[in-house]
Write an enzyme that holds these catalytic residues in place. Structure first.
Site, short mmCIF file in Angstrom:
data_model
loop_
_atom_site.label_atom_id
_atom_site.label_comp_id
_atom_site.label_asym_id
_atom_site.label_seq_id
_atom_site.Cartn_x
_atom_site.Cartn_y
_atom_site.Cartn_z
N ASN A 164 0.80 -1.23 0.00
CA ASN A 164 0.00 0.00 0.00
C ASN A 164 0.83 1.28 0.00
OD1 ASN A 164 0.80 -0.67 2.62
ND2 ASN A 164 -1.08 0.07 3.57
N GLU A 261 4.73 -4.25 12.19
CA GLU A 261 3.65 -3.26 12.06
C GLU A 261 2.54 -3.97 11.31
OE1 GLU A 261 1.10 -1.16 10.74
OE2 GLU A 261 2.48 -0.14 9.39
N CYS A 295 -3.53 0.41 6.94
CA CYS A 295 -3.66 -0.43 8.14
C CYS A 295 -4.21 0.35 9.33
CB CYS A 295 -2.32 -1.04 8.49
SG CYS A 295 -0.97 0.15 8.58
N GLU A 475 7.86 2.42 14.23
CA GLU A 475 8.48 3.10 13.10
C GLU A 475 8.55 4.58 13.45
OE1 GLU A 475 9.23 1.18 10.40
OE2 GLU A 475 7.56 -0.15 9.91
#
Length: 501
Positions: A164, A261, A295, A475
């Protein structure tokens, strides 16, 4: 070799193949046993054939990274920063080129793709600044003795990206790793393999040692080889919960560090005292960015009952106005979903929701653009579902498409209880004009990234990651340094040894 892609601004863009990269250059695999087609979501046509890496190629890439690590880890933070700043400058100069190719391979709008390229550049700039700040601590001990700590890189790190945000994720994973003195082997999603190689070439052009950032293409088998490789120190993965669990299990065999993640089914709580316009805009940003393929999306929209009618009226009106079509056009706000199977899956969720009693207030249907070149593309109309309940499939499972499920609630306590009733905890949001309520609600939301009166904002200075089954580690932000370094403690005795023997 070059492959010509469709492009709105200049007619065509020439993209190099092959798409594997190590030892400072693109690599054509000698004995290709497996290839997969790469598609353009906007048209449905095949862009190229992807050469998948096996054990020989993975070994070559890891060895290249190991060699580069020896030189890179000995550089000062300032020396590493200089190269990273140069890479960011090249990205800025090539912004339009990268964004257009991202659109062709991913299907998102050119407007969003430019934002992704900007995020990648800013991330590299941010960690270039962090590189020279890495430091340990001095601890005074009795008798003039002392200890100190050293923050040292891990070695060869592996990044495994999602489809994505192909270019952005490659930067988000590589920038902190490189700033801390590591090298990286990166595996993009086989669905969107094109732009990560451009980042590898940019690092090389900026002056990075040969083999510092390498690209291996492939699917599950290639990922397995990377996770099991004895010379890999850490794996950072972005993707689904089931795949994340498998990666964690594989890495446990070698006691490798992991950053995961993973997925989300995030709640967005809208209270009756919210500013209606901002709440609606927030809900749209929480559901329809990148065709809903995000997400962190706030796909469970809880609206306080008193506000529900006017919220639904406005959110449906604005959803119907979203411009769908050619993602390379400036006017487009929603492009194509990433693949035909994924489009069918998302449409299947809408049909399931209807069967379970949800009301389709708008959208949720295949969309065929007027342009004949786009008629094979993977488009759908953005969907708002009303009359949703917590037990519906559309509310419980991550759809990963442009589908907003709207639920009503009465009290703050009820909303929190229902919002937290999920195994996932990536993100959450709250809209209210009551500042005390805002902070009180956020304190009780079980999610790693929370938004007050906004949604899906991801500045690179701020840590991003989830609670519960949405992942491990973070992140972005300074905390990422802890995930790409290891601490060494050194004791220094300044007197005689006080021995018991």
């Amino acid at each position: 070799p070059l492959f010509t892609l469709r492009c709105a601004s200049s007619g065509t863009v020439d993209v190099k193949v092959p798409l594997n990269f190590w030892c400072g250059d693109r690599v054509k695999i000698k004995d290709v046993s497996t290839t997969e087609p790469v598609y353009e979501p906007a048209t449905g046509r095949v862009l190229c054939e992807l050469e998948l890496c096996g054990s020989v190629e993975v070994n070559q890439a890891v060895q290249a990274a190991q060699s580069a690590y020896q030189a890179w880890s000995r550089m000062s933070g300032m020396e590493r920063a200089h190269i990273m700043i140069e890479a960011a400058r090249i990205i800025e100069n090539r912004r339009e080129d990268i964004a257009e190719i991202e659109v062709v391979n991913n299907g998102k709008s050119i407007t969003e793709a430019r934002m992704d390229v900007d995020s990648a550049r800013l991330c590299i700039e941010y960690y270039a600044g962090v590189a020279s700040t890495l430091a340990g601590q001095h601890i005074q001990l009795p008798g003039g003795s002392f200890a100190y700590t050293r923050r040292e890189p891990l070695g060869v790190c592996v990044g495994i990206g999602a489809w994505n945000y192909p270019f952005q994720i490659a930067a988000w994973k590589s920038a902190p790793a490189l700033a801390c003195g590591n090298s990286m082997v990166f595996k993009p999603s086989p669905v969107t393999p094109v732009t990560a190689v451009m980042l590898a070439e940019i690092y090389a052009k900026a002056g990075a040692p040969e083999g510092l950032f390498n690209i291996v293409q492939g699917g599950q088998e290639t990922g397995n080889l990377l996770c099991h490789h004895p010379d890999v120190a850490k794996v950072s993965f972005t993707g689904s919960v089931p795949t994340g669990k498998k990666i964690m299990e594989m890495c446990s065999k070698g006691v490798k560090q992991v950053t995961l993640e993973l997925g989300g089914k995030s709640p967005l709580l809208i209270f009756e005292d919210s500013d209606l316009g901002n709440a609606v805009k927030g809900a749209l940003m929480a559901n329809f960015l990148s065709q809903g393929q995000v997400c962190s999306n706030g796909t469970r929209v809880f609206v306080q009952r008193q506000m529900l009618p006017e919220f639904l009226e406005e959110v449906v009106r604005r959803t119907k106005d979203i411009e769908i079509g050619d993602p390379l056009l400036e006017s487009t706000r929603m492009g194509a979903l990433v693949s035909r199977p994924h489009l069918d899956r998302v449409l299947g969720y809408v049909e399931q929701a209807r069967k379970e009693g949800a009301k389709v207030l708008c959208g949720g249907e295949p969309f065929v653009p007027l342009d004949p070149k786009l008629r094979g593309g993977y488009y759908m109309t953005p969907c708002v579902l009303g009359d949703c309940t917590d037990d519906m499939t559309c509310v419980k499972e991550e759809i990963f498409g442009p589908v907003m499920s709207v639920l009503s609630f009465e009290t703050e306590e009820e909303a929190l209880l229902r919002a937290n009733n999920s195994a996932l905890g990536l993100a959450a949001g709250v809209f209210t004009s009551d500042v005390k309520r805002a902070h009180r609600v956020v304190e009780h939301l079980k999610a790693g990234s929370c938004f007050i009166n906004n949604y899906n904002i991801t500045p690179v200075e701020v840590p991003f990651g989830g609670f519960k089954m949405s992942g491990i580690g973070r992140e972005n932000g300074q905390v990422t340094v802890e995930h790409y370094t290891q601490m060494k403690t050194v004791f220094v005795e300044m007197g005689d040894v006080d021995s018991l023997f």
